[in-house]
Write a protein that holds these residues in place. Structure first.
Motif, short mmCIF file in Angstrom:
data_model
loop_
_atom_site.label_atom_id
_atom_site.label_comp_id
_atom_site.label_asym_id
_atom_site.label_seq_id
_atom_site.Cartn_x
_atom_site.Cartn_y
_atom_site.Cartn_z
N MET A 99 -0.60 6.67 -2.12
CA MET A 99 -1.05 7.99 -1.72
C MET A 99 0.00 8.69 -0.89
SD MET A 99 -4.77 6.45 -0.72
CE MET A 99 -4.00 4.85 -0.48
N ARG A 100 0.15 10.00 -1.09
CA ARG A 100 1.10 10.80 -0.32
C ARG A 100 0.34 11.86 0.45
NH1 ARG A 100 5.42 14.10 -3.66
NH2 ARG A 100 3.54 15.31 -4.13
N GLY A 101 0.72 12.12 1.69
CA GLY A 101 -0.03 13.11 2.45
C GLY A 101 0.63 13.53 3.74
N VAL A 102 -0.17 13.95 4.72
CA VAL A 102 0.29 14.50 5.99
C VAL A 102 -0.48 13.84 7.12
CG1 VAL A 102 0.47 16.58 7.40
CG2 VAL A 102 0.85 16.71 4.94
N TYR A 124 3.44 14.88 10.46
CA TYR A 124 4.37 14.07 9.68
C TYR A 124 3.91 13.99 8.22
CZ TYR A 124 5.13 12.27 14.43
OH TYR A 124 5.35 12.15 15.77
N GLY A 125 4.87 13.86 7.33
CA GLY A 125 4.55 13.44 5.99
C GLY A 125 4.19 11.96 6.01
N ALA A 126 3.43 11.49 5.04
CA ALA A 126 2.98 10.10 5.04
C ALA A 126 2.81 9.58 3.62
CB ALA A 126 1.67 9.96 5.80
N TRP A 127 3.10 8.28 3.46
CA TRP A 127 2.79 7.54 2.24
C TRP A 127 1.83 6.42 2.61
CZ3 TRP A 127 4.08 8.70 -2.68
CH2 TRP A 127 5.13 9.62 -2.89
N ALA A 128 0.88 6.11 1.74
CA ALA A 128 -0.06 5.01 1.97
C ALA A 128 -0.16 4.15 0.72
CB ALA A 128 -1.44 5.55 2.36
N ARG A 129 -0.44 2.86 0.92
CA ARG A 129 -0.53 1.91 -0.20
C ARG A 129 -1.68 0.94 0.04
NH1 ARG A 129 1.93 -3.43 -1.55
NH2 ARG A 129 2.23 -3.53 -3.80
N LEU A 130 -2.49 0.71 -0.99
CA LEU A 130 -3.52 -0.33 -0.99
C LEU A 130 -2.99 -1.54 -1.75
CD1 LEU A 130 -6.58 1.91 -1.88
CD2 LEU A 130 -6.32 0.65 0.26
N SER A 145 -7.39 -11.47 1.01
CA SER A 145 -7.28 -10.39 1.98
C SER A 145 -6.75 -9.14 1.30
CB SER A 145 -6.35 -10.80 3.13
OG SER A 145 -5.04 -11.01 2.66
N ARG A 146 -7.14 -7.97 1.82
CA ARG A 146 -6.69 -6.69 1.27
C ARG A 146 -6.00 -5.89 2.37
NH1 ARG A 146 -7.76 -8.60 -3.87
NH2 ARG A 146 -9.78 -9.62 -3.76
N CYS A 147 -5.13 -4.99 1.97
CA CYS A 147 -4.29 -4.28 2.94
C CYS A 147 -4.27 -2.79 2.65
CB CYS A 147 -2.86 -4.84 2.88
SG CYS A 147 -1.65 -3.91 3.85
N LEU A 148 -4.25 -2.01 3.71
CA LEU A 148 -3.95 -0.58 3.64
C LEU A 148 -2.80 -0.32 4.60
CD1 LEU A 148 -4.44 2.41 2.92
CD2 LEU A 148 -6.13 2.49 4.76
N ALA A 149 -1.67 0.14 4.08
CA ALA A 149 -0.50 0.43 4.91
C ALA A 149 -0.11 1.88 4.72
CB ALA A 149 0.66 -0.48 4.53
N PHE A 150 0.33 2.54 5.80
CA PHE A 150 0.89 3.86 5.61
C PHE A 150 2.13 4.05 6.47
CE2 PHE A 150 -2.55 4.83 8.74
CZ PHE A 150 -1.83 5.51 9.72
N LEU A 185 0.25 -1.04 9.54
CA LEU A 185 -0.27 -2.02 8.59
C LEU A 185 -1.67 -2.44 9.00
CD1 LEU A 185 0.18 -3.97 6.18
CD2 LEU A 185 1.09 -5.61 7.82
N PHE A 186 -2.64 -2.30 8.09
CA PHE A 186 -4.03 -2.66 8.35
C PHE A 186 -4.49 -3.71 7.34
CE2 PHE A 186 -3.43 1.65 9.82
CZ PHE A 186 -4.11 1.70 11.03
N LEU A 187 -5.25 -4.68 7.81
CA LEU A 187 -5.91 -5.65 6.94
C LEU A 187 -7.42 -5.48 7.06
CD1 LEU A 187 -4.00 -7.63 5.39
CD2 LEU A 187 -3.00 -6.86 7.54
N ASN A 188 -8.16 -6.09 6.15
CA ASN A 188 -9.61 -5.89 6.15
C ASN A 188 -10.36 -6.90 7.02
OD1 ASN A 188 -8.85 -7.82 4.10
ND2 ASN A 188 -10.95 -7.78 3.35
#
Length: 338
Positions: A99-102, A124-130, A145-150, A185-188
């Motif tokens: 995902m791309r965003g702000v 800031y501009g931002a990129w995120a990945r699951l 385990s699952r991850c959400l990082a931006f 970096l986030f984990l579930n």
């Protein structure tokens, strides 16, 4: 729409993800990540320790090198196991959505919490990945385990617009790539796999060799009085790696490791805050090898997903230890509890 807003301690800013794309195919939708000011929990006693003085482990440098070497080797191991020419990451190999965003910092954020990239009004501009934490590109139906990082991008150029920012905080990134970005970096799950580097070396080795015996010896020694005898950590490891997930956008997310925050320490987290009528947990997709990507695309195609970004400051080292990341940090602020 993918949206994050902060309702808890402390409110930091806002982030809008404008384009959603799966890591292998495109998902089209407008996205917003929003963070607002919330309540604040004041630490009961500042620790006042410098980061380098916080609980350095025996053989720390040697164990860090071992872990790095294992992970480099694991890239080739994964490639052979998956029978592919693709050289993926050693862990979190499989992505389920990019995902791309702000990212916008709350303009009313108090000076107390204005640290590093968290400057009131910064954008800031931002990129995120699951992703899935385990190595390789196996089926999404497998537990893990699952991850959400931006990543915040253009950090240096944006922070240059804040003249009152201390010089030490103008470059919170790798020196060889100044200005590129800062990662979260986030984990579930709220707690890390293990509490020390020596056990983590054994766990990484067992994962690479796909050896149940090595994994057993990572937590159990012949002598129950041996410090390496860690049955509680074995249970913790199992809880983290064996849980099934049907939809990554229906999860809460946690920063598992503590970081220094001025004269104390903190952890961060994302909590769900979407309207009941757009709850992604209600979106069901057919089980299959690409289930998590399909669920991500299904949710973001026509509904909002909202998270609140918050930090938990350390106020008691006995119940919020820095040295043991298998312990969940709880807060007095009930608004950030799931």
């Amino acid at each position: 729409m993918f949206k994050i807003s902060v309702k808890a301690l402390p409110a930091i800013g806002a982030m809008g993800l404008l384009t959603i794309a799966a890591c292998k195919s495109t998902i089209t939708n407008d996205t917003q990540l929003k963070i607002e000011q919330g309540s604040a929990l004041v630490p009961k006693r500042p620790l006042g320790k410098e980061a380098d003085d916080l609980y350095r482990e025996p053989d720390e440098e040697a164990n860090i090198k071992k872990i790095a070497d294992i992970n480099i080797s694991m890239i080739s191991t994964n490639q052979r196991h998956d029978k592919t020419t693709f050289l993926g990451r050693s862990a979190h190999t499989k992505g389920h959505g990019c995902m791309r965003g702000v990212f916008e910092v709350d303009p009313s954020l108090s000076e107390e919490y204005s640290v590093g990239v968290f400057q009131p009004g910064a954008r800031y501009g931002a990129w995120a990945r699951l992703s899935t934490g385990s190595p390789g590109t196996g089926s999404d139906t497998a537990p893990g385990s699952r991850c959400l990082a931006f990543k915040l991008i253009n950090v240096q150029s944006i922070l240059s617009a804040f003249p009152n920012l201390p010089a030490s905080e103008k470059l919170p990134l790798l020196p060889e790539r100044q200005g590129l970005g800062q990662d979260f970096l986030f984990l579930n799950t709220p707690n890390f796999l293990v509490s020390n580097l020596s056990t983590y070396v054994k766990v990484n080795s067992g994962i690479e060799h796909k050896s149940p015996l090595e994994m057993f010896h990572a937590f159990f020694s012949a002598d129950p009085k041996d410090p390496a005898f860690r049955p509680n950590e074995a249970l913790n490891f199992g809880k983290i790696t064996l849980q099934p997930v049907a939809n990554p956008l229906a999860l809460h997310w946690f920063g598992q490791l503590p970081y220094k925050w001025k004269d104390t320490a903190f952890k961060y987290r994302l909590d769900r805050c979407d309207p009941k009528d757009s709850n992604p947990a209600r979106r069901v997709v057919e089980r299959g090898p690409e289930q998590l990507e399909e669920a991500t695309k299904s949710v973001l195609a026509d509904s909002d997903v909202c998270y609140s970004f918050s930090v938990i400051l350390q106020y008691d080292n006995d119940i919020q230890p820095i040295a043991d990341s298998t312990v969940e940090w709880l807060s007095d602020d009930a608004s950030i509890r799931a």
